[in-house]
Design a protein around this motif. Structure first.
Motif, PDB file in Angstrom:
ATOM      1  N   PHE A  89      46.732  36.492  45.971  1.00 31.41           N
ATOM      2  CA  PHE A  89      46.639  34.918  46.001  1.00 31.41           C
ATOM      3  C   PHE A  89      45.564  34.639  47.057  1.00 31.41           C
ATOM      4  O   PHE A  89      45.662  35.099  48.291  1.00 31.41           O
ATOM      5  N   LEU A  90      44.449  34.047  46.554  1.00 31.18           N
ATOM      6  CA  LEU A  90      43.240  33.948  47.318  1.00 31.18           C
ATOM      7  C   LEU A  90      42.838  32.190  47.525  1.00 31.18           C
ATOM      8  O   LEU A  90      42.953  31.550  46.492  1.00 31.18           O
ATOM      9  N   ALA A  91      42.406  32.200  48.882  1.00 35.90           N
ATOM     10  CA  ALA A  91      42.142  30.955  49.117  1.00 35.90           C
ATOM     11  C   ALA A  91      40.785  30.596  48.600  1.00 35.90           C
ATOM     12  O   ALA A  91      39.745  31.446  48.408  1.00 35.90           O
ATOM     13  N   GLY A  92      40.436  29.296  47.886  1.00 38.19           N
ATOM     14  CA  GLY A  92      39.185  29.133  47.245  1.00 38.19           C
ATOM     15  C   GLY A  92      38.046  29.231  48.287  1.00 38.19           C
ATOM     16  O   GLY A  92      36.830  29.718  47.886  1.00 38.19           O
ATOM     17  N   SER A  93      38.206  28.882  49.415  1.00 35.74           N
ATOM     18  CA  SER A  93      37.221  28.873  50.573  1.00 35.74           C
ATOM     19  C   SER A  93      36.657  30.390  50.765  1.00 35.74           C
ATOM     20  O   SER A  93      35.292  30.577  50.761  1.00 35.74           O
ATOM     21  N   TRP A  94      37.648  31.408  50.665  1.00 37.42           N
ATOM     22  CA  TRP A  94      37.363  32.648  50.854  1.00 37.42           C
ATOM     23  C   TRP A  94      36.877  33.215  49.673  1.00 37.42           C
ATOM     24  O   TRP A  94      35.653  33.978  49.698  1.00 37.42           O
ATOM     25  N   ALA A  95      37.383  32.903  48.337  1.00 34.17           N
ATOM     26  CA  ALA A  95      36.668  33.395  47.125  1.00 34.17           C
ATOM     27  C   ALA A  95      35.254  33.053  46.989  1.00 34.17           C
ATOM     28  O   ALA A  95      34.638  33.998  46.368  1.00 34.17           O
ATOM     29  N   GLU A  96      34.903  31.801  47.310  1.00 33.85           N
ATOM     30  CA  GLU A  96      33.464  31.555  46.970  1.00 33.85           C
ATOM     31  C   GLU A  96      32.578  32.192  47.929  1.00 33.85           C
ATOM     32  O   GLU A  96      31.220  32.432  47.707  1.00 33.85           O
ATOM     33  N   ARG A  97      32.842  32.762  49.173  1.00 35.93           N
ATOM     34  CA  ARG A  97      32.069  33.408  49.825  1.00 35.93           C
ATOM     35  C   ARG A  97      32.211  34.804  49.580  1.00 35.93           C
ATOM     36  O   ARG A  97      31.302  35.747  50.204  1.00 35.93           O
ATOM     37  N   HIS A  98      33.296  35.376  48.964  1.00 39.49           N
ATOM     38  CA  HIS A  98      33.295  36.896  48.536  1.00 39.49           C
ATOM     39  C   HIS A  98      33.370  37.161  47.131  1.00 39.49           C
ATOM     40  O   HIS A  98      34.304  37.734  46.509  1.00 39.49           O
ATOM     41  N   PRO A  99      32.521  36.698  46.268  1.00 37.07           N
ATOM     42  CA  PRO A  99      32.514  36.669  44.734  1.00 37.07           C
ATOM     43  C   PRO A  99      32.491  38.203  44.317  1.00 37.07           C
ATOM     44  O   PRO A  99      33.100  38.303  43.181  1.00 37.07           O
ATOM     45  N   ASP A 100      31.948  39.021  44.872  1.00 39.74           N
ATOM     46  CA  ASP A 100      31.886  40.461  44.431  1.00 39.74           C
ATOM     47  C   ASP A 100      33.192  41.072  44.716  1.00 39.74           C
ATOM     48  O   ASP A 100      33.705  41.792  43.771  1.00 39.74           O
ATOM     49  N   ILE A 101      34.036  40.733  45.898  1.00 38.98           N
ATOM     50  CA  ILE A 101      35.445  41.066  45.722  1.00 38.98           C
ATOM     51  C   ILE A 101      36.353  40.698  44.888  1.00 38.98           C
ATOM     52  O   ILE A 101      37.306  41.317  44.343  1.00 38.98           O
ATOM     53  N   VAL A 102      35.983  39.435  44.690  1.00 39.59           N
ATOM     54  CA  VAL A 102      36.883  38.530  43.592  1.00 39.59           C
ATOM     55  C   VAL A 102      36.781  39.575  42.362  1.00 39.59           C
ATOM     56  O   VAL A 102      37.755  39.807  41.708  1.00 39.59           O
ATOM     57  N   SER A 103      35.611  39.767  41.934  1.00 46.72           N
ATOM     58  CA  SER A 103      35.143  40.609  40.654  1.00 46.72           C
ATOM     59  C   SER A 103      35.826  41.806  40.657  1.00 46.72           C
ATOM     60  O   SER A 103      36.199  42.246  39.590  1.00 46.72           O
ATOM     61  N   ARG A 104      35.838  42.625  41.693  1.00 50.34           N
ATOM     62  CA  ARG A 104      36.500  43.568  41.918  1.00 50.34           C
ATOM     63  C   ARG A 104      37.935  43.550  41.918  1.00 50.34           C
ATOM     64  O   ARG A 104      38.527  44.485  41.048  1.00 50.34           O
ATOM     65  N   ILE A 105      38.742  42.514  42.261  1.00 49.26           N
ATOM     66  CA  ILE A 105      39.982  42.312  42.017  1.00 49.26           C
ATOM     67  C   ILE A 105      40.348  42.112  40.688  1.00 49.26           C
ATOM     68  O   ILE A 105      41.395  42.919  40.244  1.00 49.26           O
ATOM     69  N   VAL A 106      39.282  41.550  39.911  1.00 52.21           N
ATOM     70  CA  VAL A 106      39.728  41.506  38.653  1.00 52.21           C
ATOM     71  C   VAL A 106      39.416  42.648  37.745  1.00 52.21           C
ATOM     72  O   VAL A 106      40.277  43.030  36.813  1.00 52.21           O
ATOM     73  N   LYS A 107      38.479  43.409  38.061  1.00 50.07           N
ATOM     74  CA  LYS A 107      38.075  44.656  37.424  1.00 50.07           C
ATOM     75  C   LYS A 107      39.182  45.550  37.631  1.00 50.07           C
ATOM     76  O   LYS A 107      39.222  46.626  36.665  1.00 50.07           O
ATOM     77  N   ASP A 108      39.641  45.560  38.822  1.00 49.67           N
ATOM     78  CA  ASP A 108      40.617  46.768  39.238  1.00 49.67           C
ATOM     79  C   ASP A 108      42.107  46.436  38.276  1.00 49.67           C
ATOM     80  O   ASP A 108      43.158  47.267  38.414  1.00 49.67           O
ATOM     81  N   GLY A 109      42.223  45.320  37.578  1.00 46.81           N
ATOM     82  CA  GLY A 109      43.317  44.967  36.999  1.00 46.81           C
ATOM     83  C   GLY A 109      44.381  44.011  37.457  1.00 46.81           C
ATOM     84  O   GLY A 109      45.418  44.073  37.119  1.00 46.81           O
ATOM     85  N   PHE A 110      43.993  43.509  38.798  1.00 44.69           N
ATOM     86  CA  PHE A 110      45.071  42.817  39.594  1.00 44.69           C
ATOM     87  C   PHE A 110      45.195  41.513  39.161  1.00 44.69           C
ATOM     88  O   PHE A 110      44.030  40.977  38.649  1.00 44.69           O
ATOM     89  N   GLU A 111      46.241  40.747  39.316  1.00 44.67           N
ATOM     90  CA  GLU A 111      46.387  39.363  39.018  1.00 44.67           C
ATOM     91  C   GLU A 111      45.797  38.557  40.273  1.00 44.67           C
ATOM     92  O   GLU A 111      46.006  38.893  41.319  1.00 44.67           O
TER      93      GLU A 111
END
Length: 250
Positions: free
Chosen positions: A87-109
């Motif tokens: 569960f990601l805060a939008g403010s954090w996600a927009e500052r860390h797009p690479d980590i968000v991409s990795r979470i998706v790539k690793d197959g996590f919801e």
């Protein structure tokens, strides 16, 4: 001869009753199977899911910080964990797009943790809607699709939050087991807080920088989960795979 036919009549009656009972049992089971995905908009209003019927869901909140998310992801990869929900805060996600991409790539919801770290119980309806909408736009820009779940940023919410989330098409997911890892009570204490997990539990963990001991506790938590023979699933999979339990919210 007449006595013979009387006995058969009773037998036929018993068989008929058994067949009728079997029919209704099969009917009820079929209805139950059709309702595996729960409807959260009941006549009493939407509800928050806090546990399921089987399996186990690990959920990680990330609201802020730059350092702890990737070690958590590294640990999950090393431990060969295939299912978890972040569960990601939008403010954090927009500052860390690479980590968000990795979470998706690793197959996590991915689920939404609002945009800012705010208590929805303290906000007017329009401000709750604005916070959710702002987070929603961030994930659209990051090309994160099919988000179905929302968790209140501070974990505090009321019936208004549930109704607003429903209008956006989200199910509010709470938790049944709190690791309290954000208080940094020590690795062993975190493990003990989760040790009593059982099938159907939704576990709250954190990958924000405030949770300094979670990455070290996680392998021990996973060891205990595997020792119990519990299967790890995402929060959405838990909801879809069986009946869920929800709490009435005032």
């Amino acid at each position: 001869m007449n006595f013979f036919f009387v006995l058969n009549g009773k037998a036929l009656k018993n068989i008929s009753l058994i067949l009728i009972a079997a029919f209704f049992t099969a009917w009820f089971l079929s209805i139950e199977n059709l309702a595996q995905i729960p409807v959260f908009s009941t006549k009493d209003g939407p509800k928050a899911v806090y546990r399921g019927e089987k399996d186990l869901a690990l959920t990680f909140n990330i609201g802020w910080g730059d350092e702890k998310a990737e070690p958590i992801l590294d640990t999950l990869k090393k431990e060969n964990v295939k299912s978890a929900t972040f569960f990601l805060a939008g403010s954090w996600a927009e500052r860390h797009p690479d980590i968000v991409s990795r979470i998706v790539k690793d197959g996590f919801e991915i689920g939404i943790l609002g945009y800012d770290y705010v208590d929805y119980q303290d906000l007017e309806d329009v401000k709750i809607s604005k916070d959710i909408s702002k987070a929603q736009e961030v994930f659209k820009k990051l090309n994160v699709k099919d988000i179905k779940l929302l968790r209140a940023p501070t974990g505090q919410f009321d019936q208004r939050t549930l109704k607003i989330a429903e209008r956006y098409g989200y199910t509010v997911v709470h938790w049944s087991v709190d690791s309290k890892d954000w208080t940094n009570p020590g690795v062993e204490a975190i493990v003990q807080n989760v040790k009593g997990v059982n099938k159907g539990d939704i576990v709250l963990l954190h990958a924000s920088d405030s949770a300094k001991q979670t990455a070290k506790a996680l392998p021990l938590i996973l060891r205990d989960i595997r020792a119990k023979g519990l299967k790890l699933v995402s929060a959405s999979e838990m909801i879809a795979n069986g009946n869920v339990q929800s709490k009435e919210i005032n």
